[in-house]
Write a protein that holds these residues in place. Structure first.
Motif, PDB file in Angstrom:
ATOM      1  N   PHE A 114       0.820  -1.210   0.000  1.00 60.89           N
ATOM      2  CA  PHE A 114       0.000   0.000   0.000  1.00 60.89           C
ATOM      3  C   PHE A 114       0.858   1.266   0.000  1.00 60.89           C
ATOM      4  N   GLY A 115       2.182   1.111   0.018  1.00 57.56           N
ATOM      5  CA  GLY A 115       3.074   2.247  -0.066  1.00 57.56           C
ATOM      6  C   GLY A 115       3.047   3.160   1.142  1.00 57.56           C
ATOM      7  N   GLU A 116       2.599   2.662   2.299  1.00 60.13           N
ATOM      8  CA  GLU A 116       2.477   3.504   3.489  1.00 60.13           C
ATOM      9  C   GLU A 116       3.663   3.335   4.440  1.00 60.13           C
ATOM     10  N   LYS A 117       4.060   2.097   4.698  1.00 58.24           N
ATOM     11  CA  LYS A 117       5.119   1.825   5.662  1.00 58.24           C
ATOM     12  C   LYS A 117       6.397   1.325   5.002  1.00 58.24           C
ATOM     13  N   GLY A 118       6.472   1.469   3.697  1.00 54.82           N
ATOM     14  CA  GLY A 118       7.650   1.009   2.976  1.00 54.82           C
ATOM     15  C   GLY A 118       7.541   1.370   1.507  1.00 54.82           C
ATOM     16  N   HIS A 119       8.542   1.001   0.743  1.00 50.63           N
ATOM     17  CA  HIS A 119       8.523   1.257  -0.693  1.00 50.63           C
ATOM     18  C   HIS A 119       7.396   0.443  -1.340  1.00 50.63           C
ATOM     19  N   PRO A 120       6.678   1.025  -2.296  1.00 50.49           N
ATOM     20  CA  PRO A 120       5.589   0.286  -2.953  1.00 50.49           C
ATOM     21  C   PRO A 120       6.103  -0.978  -3.651  1.00 50.49           C
ATOM     22  N   VAL A 121       5.299  -2.019  -3.600  1.00 54.70           N
ATOM     23  CA  VAL A 121       5.616  -3.272  -4.284  1.00 54.70           C
ATOM     24  C   VAL A 121       4.530  -3.522  -5.315  1.00 54.70           C
ATOM     25  N   ARG A 122       4.941  -3.711  -6.558  1.00 52.38           N
ATOM     26  CA  ARG A 122       3.956  -3.931  -7.619  1.00 52.38           C
ATOM     27  C   ARG A 122       4.365  -5.093  -8.503  1.00 52.38           C
ATOM     28  N   ASP A 163      -2.025  -3.156 -15.353  1.00 54.93           N
ATOM     29  CA  ASP A 163      -2.743  -2.842 -14.113  1.00 54.93           C
ATOM     30  C   ASP A 163      -4.197  -3.281 -14.244  1.00 54.93           C
ATOM     31  N   LEU A 164      -4.981  -3.029 -13.192  1.00 55.42           N
ATOM     32  CA  LEU A 164      -6.354  -3.532 -13.190  1.00 55.42           C
ATOM     33  C   LEU A 164      -7.220  -2.868 -14.246  1.00 55.42           C
ATOM     34  N   LYS A 165      -6.973  -1.609 -14.563  1.00 56.17           N
ATOM     35  CA  LYS A 165      -7.815  -0.976 -15.585  1.00 56.17           C
ATOM     36  C   LYS A 165      -7.589  -1.620 -16.949  1.00 56.17           C
ATOM     37  N   ASP A 166      -6.381  -2.170 -17.180  1.00 54.15           N
ATOM     38  CA  ASP A 166      -6.144  -2.916 -18.421  1.00 54.15           C
ATOM     39  C   ASP A 166      -7.007  -4.170 -18.460  1.00 54.15           C
ATOM     40  N   LEU A 167      -7.025  -4.892 -17.354  1.00 59.13           N
ATOM     41  CA  LEU A 167      -7.818  -6.125 -17.308  1.00 59.13           C
ATOM     42  C   LEU A 167      -9.302  -5.803 -17.404  1.00 59.13           C
ATOM     43  N   GLN A 168      -9.747  -4.761 -16.728  1.00 57.09           N
ATOM     44  CA  GLN A 168     -11.159  -4.380 -16.793  1.00 57.09           C
ATOM     45  C   GLN A 168     -11.562  -3.979 -18.214  1.00 57.09           C
ATOM     46  N   ARG A 199     -15.785  -9.248  -8.918  1.00 57.39           N
ATOM     47  CA  ARG A 199     -14.714  -9.651  -8.008  1.00 57.39           C
ATOM     48  C   ARG A 199     -13.546  -8.660  -8.077  1.00 57.39           C
ATOM     49  N   LEU A 200     -13.293  -8.118  -9.250  1.00 57.49           N
ATOM     50  CA  LEU A 200     -12.245  -7.097  -9.373  1.00 57.49           C
ATOM     51  C   LEU A 200     -12.628  -5.845  -8.593  1.00 57.49           C
ATOM     52  N   LEU A 201     -13.907  -5.526  -8.576  1.00 57.37           N
ATOM     53  CA  LEU A 201     -14.372  -4.373  -7.808  1.00 57.37           C
ATOM     54  C   LEU A 201     -14.141  -4.593  -6.319  1.00 57.37           C
ATOM     55  N   VAL A 202     -14.403  -5.804  -5.843  1.00 57.55           N
ATOM     56  CA  VAL A 202     -14.152  -6.133  -4.436  1.00 57.55           C
ATOM     57  C   VAL A 202     -12.662  -5.997  -4.128  1.00 57.55           C
ATOM     58  N   LEU A 203     -11.823  -6.493  -5.038  1.00 55.94           N
ATOM     59  CA  LEU A 203     -10.379  -6.385  -4.846  1.00 55.94           C
ATOM     60  C   LEU A 203      -9.946  -4.926  -4.765  1.00 55.94           C
ATOM     61  N   GLU A 204     -10.507  -4.083  -5.624  1.00 56.54           N
ATOM     62  CA  GLU A 204     -10.196  -2.648  -5.577  1.00 56.54           C
ATOM     63  C   GLU A 204     -10.617  -2.052  -4.245  1.00 56.54           C
ATOM     64  N   ASN A 205     -11.796  -2.416  -3.764  1.00 59.13           N
ATOM     65  CA  ASN A 205     -12.285  -1.876  -2.494  1.00 59.13           C
ATOM     66  C   ASN A 205     -11.412  -2.292  -1.322  1.00 59.13           C
ATOM     67  N   GLU A 206     -10.741  -3.437  -1.439  1.00 60.77           N
ATOM     68  CA  GLU A 206      -9.841  -3.911  -0.392  1.00 60.77           C
ATOM     69  C   GLU A 206      -8.444  -3.310  -0.515  1.00 60.77           C
ATOM     70  N   GLY A 207      -8.242  -2.467  -1.528  1.00 56.52           N
ATOM     71  CA  GLY A 207      -6.943  -1.841  -1.712  1.00 56.52           C
ATOM     72  C   GLY A 207      -5.985  -2.638  -2.570  1.00 56.52           C
ATOM     73  N   GLY A 208      -6.466  -3.703  -3.194  1.00 51.19           N
ATOM     74  CA  GLY A 208      -5.590  -4.576  -3.970  1.00 51.19           C
ATOM     75  C   GLY A 208      -5.134  -4.000  -5.289  1.00 51.19           C
TER      76      GLY A 208
END
Length: 519
Positions: A114-122, A163-168, A199-208
């Motif tokens: 989530f890029g909050e407590k460390g370097h972002p991981v993608r 990213d997710l918008k590509d898959l969507q 399911r992708l929407l749920v993943l987005e809502n969870e911050g995924g």
């Protein structure tokens, strides 16, 4: 130091004895890539064992990757304190096991999805692959089949999934062109596509959504040493991530599979190239399909020849499938509770996996050891399992527990990857390409409609002319079906023509994504 010289083999000191305990226990670095297990009930000392192993590998120049699921492993970046009750307890334990305890810090890189407590991981969606993504989204078999079709289409149509918008965007495209795609790849239903999108929407809502994108993680950044030669310890902040346990397990499994694919064969090195700690390991196997567990077993069996040691941390050894448990040569078993019949059965099963010691009953020792104690069995010369011993675990050299925000910020300010991952990249990929195709199709459809309108006006003018007796006009030949083409239909027809002519080449994905994604 956390590492010691024992004959010709460098080792990590795990703990020792006192009255009623066994010989000093050392993990030979030569067999550090033979994997391991740290097990025990909550509060029995697993985190301290994880910390001293990470310290030992780091001191020996071995990079480490670990997830901080409770937020209390960040203290590895700071030296332990020589004051207070904890110091007194550590000093007493050190004297009891014959350890010359020195406090020190270890080089740490903090990471955070989530890029909050460390370097972002993608990671990119394409790297994750359809199998792991299907598990992450909890898709049915039919829905997984549609996702496989989408990935295949992405490869053949050169539509990068980053990213997710590509898959969507690609899933929307699949739904709009379901008939043409079904004719080529098999039945694709709009209902299945809709279920995946939800399911992708749920993943987005969870911050995924933050997991997917670029710049993607460079695995070599997990395998560095500091100027003194100590292995850097990569710590993934996972306290928030644990609210989405399937996301946590899927990410770590993806990372393990990427390491398996990317690293060269090294045989049996003098020490591991990287040690990977998989905390809360039961999350990896809970409700996992047999095919996935089989592939994890294969990765665990083969990745050690690439110099990577994998250590599973869990409450009960029964959480780990037998075929994988049998590959874990270095074991530290903290106390197991036996309150129920099932607990007693699990305890007996755990005891059976250790090399017997005539001095005590292993099942009783596993039940009775206190906090900070364990039954250990570490590989000896020639990779032979050591005899089970009751062991007092050594105290850590670094700080036990979390660090404050200022200390974390200071570590990140001096990080060797500072600034490399913070800025998100958004290069041209499936979303942009599909949008460009749609715009082209819309423009062509608009031009066609304009031509048809002009032809209609010409026809009407000619008809009025004919009414004055100058002959019967013949309209230009434009079929009714062409006149009724919508933007989506024009796009679909263009796409259908491409399907018949384009062969394409599949993109390279991780071992789990590629082996399962291309059936």
């Amino acid at each position: 130091m956390a590492t010691e010289q024992t004959g010709e083999a460098e080792s990590i000191f795990i703990g020792g004895g006192g009255e009623g305990y066994g010989l000093p226990q050392r993990l030979l670095l030569k067999y550090g890539n033979r994997h391991g297990l740290i097990a025990g009930a909550t509060g029995t000392g697993k985190t301290v064992t994880l910390q001293i192993l990470a310290e030992g590998f780091s001191a020996a120049g071995v990079p480490v990757f670990m997830a901080d699921v409770k937020g209390d492993l960040a203290g590895i970046s700071a030296p332990g304190s020589a004051e207070g009750k904890l110091h007194d307890a550590f000093t007493k334990r050190a004297a009891q096991i014959g350890l010359d305890l020195h406090y020190r810090s270890f080089p740490v890189i903090f990471w955070d999805l989530f890029g909050e407590k460390g370097h972002p991981v993608r990671a990119t969606v394409a790297e994750m692959g359809p199998l792991l993504l299907s598990r992450l989204l909890e898709l049915s078999e039919a829905q997984e089949g549609v996702l496989n079709v989408a990935f295949r289409l992405s490869d053949e149509e050169e539509l990068p999934l980053l990213d997710l918008k590509d898959l969507q965007a690609l899933l929307t495209f699949v739904a709009e062109n379901a008939q043409a795609i079904s004719a080529r790849y098999g039945l694709v239903s709009k209902e299945s596509v809709g279920a995946i999108q939800r399911r992708l929407l749920v993943l987005e809502n969870e911050g995924g959504a933050g997991l997917f994108g670029e710049p993607a993680l460079d695995l070599m950044d997990l395998m560095t040493v500091d100027p003194s030669g100590a292995g850097r310890i990569s710590i993934l902040a996972a306290d928030r991530l644990m609210h989405s346990p399937r996301l946590y397990a899927t990410f770590l499994l993806w990372l393990l599979s990427e390491l398996f694919e990317a690293l060269p064969e090294v045989g049996d090195p003098d020490k591991p190239k990287l040690v990977f700690f998989f905390d809360e390991a039961h999350l990896l196997f809970t409700d996992a399909p047999k095919a996935l567990i089989s592939k994890v077993e294969q990765v665990a069996r083969l990745i050690r020849s690439k110099g990577v040691g994998v250590y599973f941390i869990t409450q009960n050894p029964a959480d780990v499938p037998d075929n994988i448990l049998g590959q874990l040569g270095n074991r530290v078993q903290h106390a197991l509770r036996a309150f129920t019949a099932k607990d007693q059965k699990d305890l007996a099963k755990a005891a059976e996996t250790y090399r017997p010691n005539p001095r005590f009953r292993i099942n009783e020792a596993i039940r009775d050891v206190g906090t900070g104690e364990a039954v250990t069995s570490l590989l000896e010369a020639k990779g032979i399992p050591g005899i089970a011993e009751r062991t007092l675990i050594r105290p850590p050299s670094s700080q036990l527990g979390p660090i404050d925000d200022a200390a974390r910020a200071a570590v990140m300010a001096g990080s060797p990857v500072r600034g490399k991952y913070e800025q998100v990249l958004d290069r041209e990929s499936a979303f942009e390409k599909l949008r460009a195709r749609a715009e082209t199709a819309a423009r062509e459809a608009a031009e066609l409609e304009a031509r048809q309108a002009e032809e209609k006006r010409e026809f009407e003018r000619a008809r009025r002319y004919d009414g004055q007796g100058y002959g019967t006009p013949k309209p230009r030949t434009t079929s009714a079906s062409s006149r009724s083409d919508s933007i989506g239909e024009a796009f679909a027809k263009s796409f259908a023509r491409q399907l018949g002519t384009r062969s394409g080449q599949a993109l390279v994905r991780g071992v789990l994504g590629s082996l399962f994604g291309k059936r």
